[in-house]
Design a protein around this motif. Structure first.
Motif, short mmCIF file in Angstrom:
data_model
loop_
_atom_site.label_atom_id
_atom_site.label_comp_id
_atom_site.label_asym_id
_atom_site.label_seq_id
_atom_site.Cartn_x
_atom_site.Cartn_y
_atom_site.Cartn_z
N ALA A 181 0.87 -1.25 0.04
CA ALA A 181 -0.06 -0.07 0.09
C ALA A 181 0.90 1.28 0.15
CB ALA A 181 -0.92 -0.01 1.28
N ALA A 182 1.90 1.28 0.79
CA ALA A 182 2.90 2.42 0.82
C ALA A 182 3.62 2.68 -0.56
CB ALA A 182 3.90 2.32 1.95
N ASN A 183 3.44 1.53 -1.49
CA ASN A 183 4.34 1.78 -2.55
C ASN A 183 3.12 1.74 -3.72
OD1 ASN A 183 7.48 0.99 -2.70
ND2 ASN A 183 6.38 0.38 -0.81
N GLY A 184 1.95 2.35 -3.52
CA GLY A 184 1.26 2.70 -4.60
C GLY A 184 0.15 1.70 -4.81
N VAL A 185 -0.10 0.48 -4.08
CA VAL A 185 -0.99 -0.56 -4.20
C VAL A 185 -2.42 -0.03 -3.60
CG1 VAL A 185 -1.95 -2.71 -4.07
CG2 VAL A 185 0.25 -2.41 -4.89
N THR A 186 -3.51 -0.04 -4.43
CA THR A 186 -4.87 0.09 -3.81
C THR A 186 -5.78 -1.33 -3.70
OG1 THR A 186 -5.01 2.60 -4.36
CG2 THR A 186 -7.12 1.50 -3.76
N TYR A 187 -6.17 -1.67 -2.74
CA TYR A 187 -6.67 -2.89 -2.84
C TYR A 187 -8.19 -2.81 -3.09
CZ TYR A 187 -2.45 -4.32 -0.37
OH TYR A 187 -1.31 -4.53 0.01
N GLY A 188 -8.57 -3.83 -4.07
CA GLY A 188 -10.05 -3.98 -4.32
C GLY A 188 -10.74 -5.04 -3.60
N PRO A 214 -3.30 -30.90 14.63
CA PRO A 214 -4.11 -30.28 13.60
C PRO A 214 -4.10 -28.68 13.30
CG PRO A 214 -5.16 -30.62 15.70
CD PRO A 214 -4.06 -31.48 15.62
N LEU A 215 -4.12 -28.29 12.36
CA LEU A 215 -3.94 -26.60 12.02
C LEU A 215 -5.20 -26.23 11.31
CD1 LEU A 215 -0.24 -26.75 10.92
CD2 LEU A 215 -1.06 -26.41 13.30
N LEU A 216 -5.32 -24.76 11.31
CA LEU A 216 -6.10 -24.11 10.38
C LEU A 216 -5.24 -23.61 9.29
CD1 LEU A 216 -8.60 -22.15 12.76
CD2 LEU A 216 -9.08 -24.53 11.44
N LYS A 217 -5.62 -23.90 7.96
CA LYS A 217 -4.99 -23.29 7.09
C LYS A 217 -5.74 -22.26 6.35
CE LYS A 217 -2.54 -25.00 2.76
NZ LYS A 217 -2.03 -26.12 1.77
N MET A 218 -5.25 -20.83 6.06
CA MET A 218 -6.08 -20.23 5.36
C MET A 218 -5.09 -19.58 4.40
SD MET A 218 -7.03 -16.36 7.23
CE MET A 218 -7.75 -17.07 8.48
N ARG A 219 -5.94 -19.52 3.09
CA ARG A 219 -5.15 -19.05 1.88
C ARG A 219 -5.86 -17.90 1.40
NH1 ARG A 219 -4.29 -24.57 -1.46
NH2 ARG A 219 -6.47 -24.97 -0.81
N ARG A 220 -5.32 -16.82 1.13
CA ARG A 220 -6.02 -15.52 0.67
C ARG A 220 -5.06 -14.88 -0.71
NH1 ARG A 220 -5.79 -11.62 5.33
NH2 ARG A 220 -7.72 -12.56 5.97
N VAL A 221 -6.01 -14.41 -1.47
CA VAL A 221 -5.45 -13.91 -2.51
C VAL A 221 -5.88 -12.41 -2.65
CG1 VAL A 221 -5.23 -13.85 -5.20
CG2 VAL A 221 -5.36 -15.85 -4.28
N MET A 222 -5.29 -11.33 -2.58
CA MET A 222 -5.77 -10.04 -2.78
C MET A 222 -5.30 -9.52 -3.96
SD MET A 222 -4.58 -8.91 1.20
CE MET A 222 -5.52 -7.33 1.09
N TYR A 223 -6.50 -8.80 -4.44
CA TYR A 223 -6.48 -8.02 -5.53
C TYR A 223 -6.45 -6.47 -5.65
CZ TYR A 223 -8.07 -12.59 -7.41
OH TYR A 223 -8.34 -13.77 -7.85
N ASP A 224 -5.87 -5.89 -6.26
CA ASP A 224 -5.67 -4.43 -6.32
C ASP A 224 -7.13 -4.01 -7.26
OD1 ASP A 224 -5.61 -4.76 -9.08
OD2 ASP A 224 -3.26 -3.96 -9.14
N SER A 225 -7.14 -2.64 -7.09
CA SER A 225 -8.41 -1.78 -7.63
C SER A 225 -8.66 -2.21 -9.15
CB SER A 225 -8.40 -0.37 -7.32
OG SER A 225 -7.24 0.04 -7.89
N GLN A 226 -7.68 -2.60 -9.79
CA GLN A 226 -7.79 -3.00 -11.22
C GLN A 226 -7.88 -4.41 -11.44
OE1 GLN A 226 -7.65 -0.53 -13.56
NE2 GLN A 226 -7.62 0.80 -11.66
N GLU A 227 -8.19 -5.30 -10.50
CA GLU A 227 -8.63 -6.58 -10.53
C GLU A 227 -7.18 -7.59 -10.77
OE1 GLU A 227 -11.20 -8.79 -9.77
OE2 GLU A 227 -11.73 -7.09 -8.53
N GLN A 228 -5.99 -6.93 -10.34
CA GLN A 228 -4.85 -7.66 -10.65
C GLN A 228 -4.59 -8.45 -9.20
OE1 GLN A 228 -3.25 -8.32 -13.72
NE2 GLN A 228 -5.15 -7.44 -14.27
N PRO A 229 -4.21 -9.80 -9.27
CA PRO A 229 -3.74 -10.15 -7.91
C PRO A 229 -2.30 -9.75 -7.57
CG PRO A 229 -3.47 -11.79 -9.86
CD PRO A 229 -4.15 -10.46 -10.37
N VAL A 230 -2.18 -9.42 -6.20
CA VAL A 230 -1.08 -8.65 -5.66
C VAL A 230 -0.40 -9.42 -4.71
CG1 VAL A 230 -1.29 -6.44 -6.88
CG2 VAL A 230 -2.14 -7.00 -4.47
#
Length: 272
Positions: A181-188, A214-230
């Motif tokens: 975010a500090a380098n210009g990414v705006t999250y969508g 046993p563990l909880l496994k969380m996978r997350r893909v974050m996209y910017d405001s242009q719908e590009q995965p970052v």
């Protein structure tokens, strides 16, 4: 039908892969919290638990000590062990968005940077980040602790374009999403998946749990405001010390925005 359901306690069977102590602890904790063991009532004796589950007195005694430390039971000399009348109050459920949730985690934990590198990610991650075959990405592995206990292991990938700003020094001071975010990414938006997993040798050592726990496994893909995965992140959490909260608006309750349950019946490969 209801008559076909087995008693709750009868459904529990000790199994391989997880320590007997952990299995017994989770089962008894559930019986207390669900009301199967009455509040203020006499708790089963060590002898009865040893006989019921064919466990050693050492395992049972350790479990009872943990239940007492959790505020679920109390020992009264000369009388026995009882379920507490007043159980610990339920934890408050915060109302947080994805970014607020990440910030909240950052504020409540201490971080140790384990590794920062750039390499060709696994195929699944490369595809999620829209990378070309063989294209490298930035990878950072960190361990978060709370009050000295490890609670979260994160393995994060991002496009190589962010290589210059993803450094050990930056990661020791800021969360991964904050650096971008500090380098210009705006999250969508973000897409998140939560599944069950077990601790392998590496994860068990870092999270201070037993191998195969046993563990909880969380996978997350974050996209910017242009719908590009970052960002592609994988998070491992000890299942007995973690929970996942969801706060869904009334408008989203019956929509896909509230999430969905996906069934994968091919655990052992495609079914005939």
């Amino acid at each position: 039908m209801e008559d076909d359901l087995p008693p709750q306690s009868a459904a529990f069977k000790l199994s391989k892969g997880t320590s007997l102590h952990r299995q017994l602890l989770l089962m008894l904790k559930n019986e207390i919290e669900s009301g199967t063991l009455e509040r203020g009532g006499l708790f089963p004796s060590e002898e009865s638990l040893c006989e019921r589950f064919s466990l050693s007195r050492v395992t049972v005694r350790r479990t009872l000590g943990d239940l007492a430390a959790m505020g679920l039971i109390e020992r009264k000399p000369g009388r026995g062990t009882f379920v507490r009348k007043e159980l610990p109050p339920p934890r408050l459920i915060p109302t947080l968005g994805v970014i607020d949730s990440l910030k909240n985690t950052e504020m409540k934990t201490q971080v140790r940077v384990l590794a920062v590198s750039h390499a060709v990610p696994p195929r699944e991650i490369g595809m999620a980040l829209n990378l070309q075959p063989g294209e490298e990405a930035v990878n950072a592995v960190r361990l978060r602790s709370c009050d000295g206990s490890p609670v979260m292991l994160t393995d994060v990938w991002a496009p190589l374009a962010f290589k210059a700003c993803i450094t050990p020094e930056a990661l020791s001071k800021m969360a991964f999403y904050e650096i971008l975010a500090a380098n210009g990414v705006t999250y969508g938006r973000a897409v998140q998946e939560i599944t069950a997993s077990i601790a392998d040798f590496r994860n068990a050592g870092l999270l201070a749990v037993e191998n195969g726990a046993p563990l909880l496994k969380m996978r997350r893909v974050m996209y910017d405001s242009q719908e590009q995965p970052v960002i592609y992140s994988t998070v491992y959490l000890p299942s007995d010390a973690s929970r996942v909260l969801m706060d869904v608006s009334g408008q989203a309750v019956n929509t896909m925005a509230a999430g969905q349950v996906v069934f994968d019946t091919r655990r052992g490969g495609p079914q005939a």
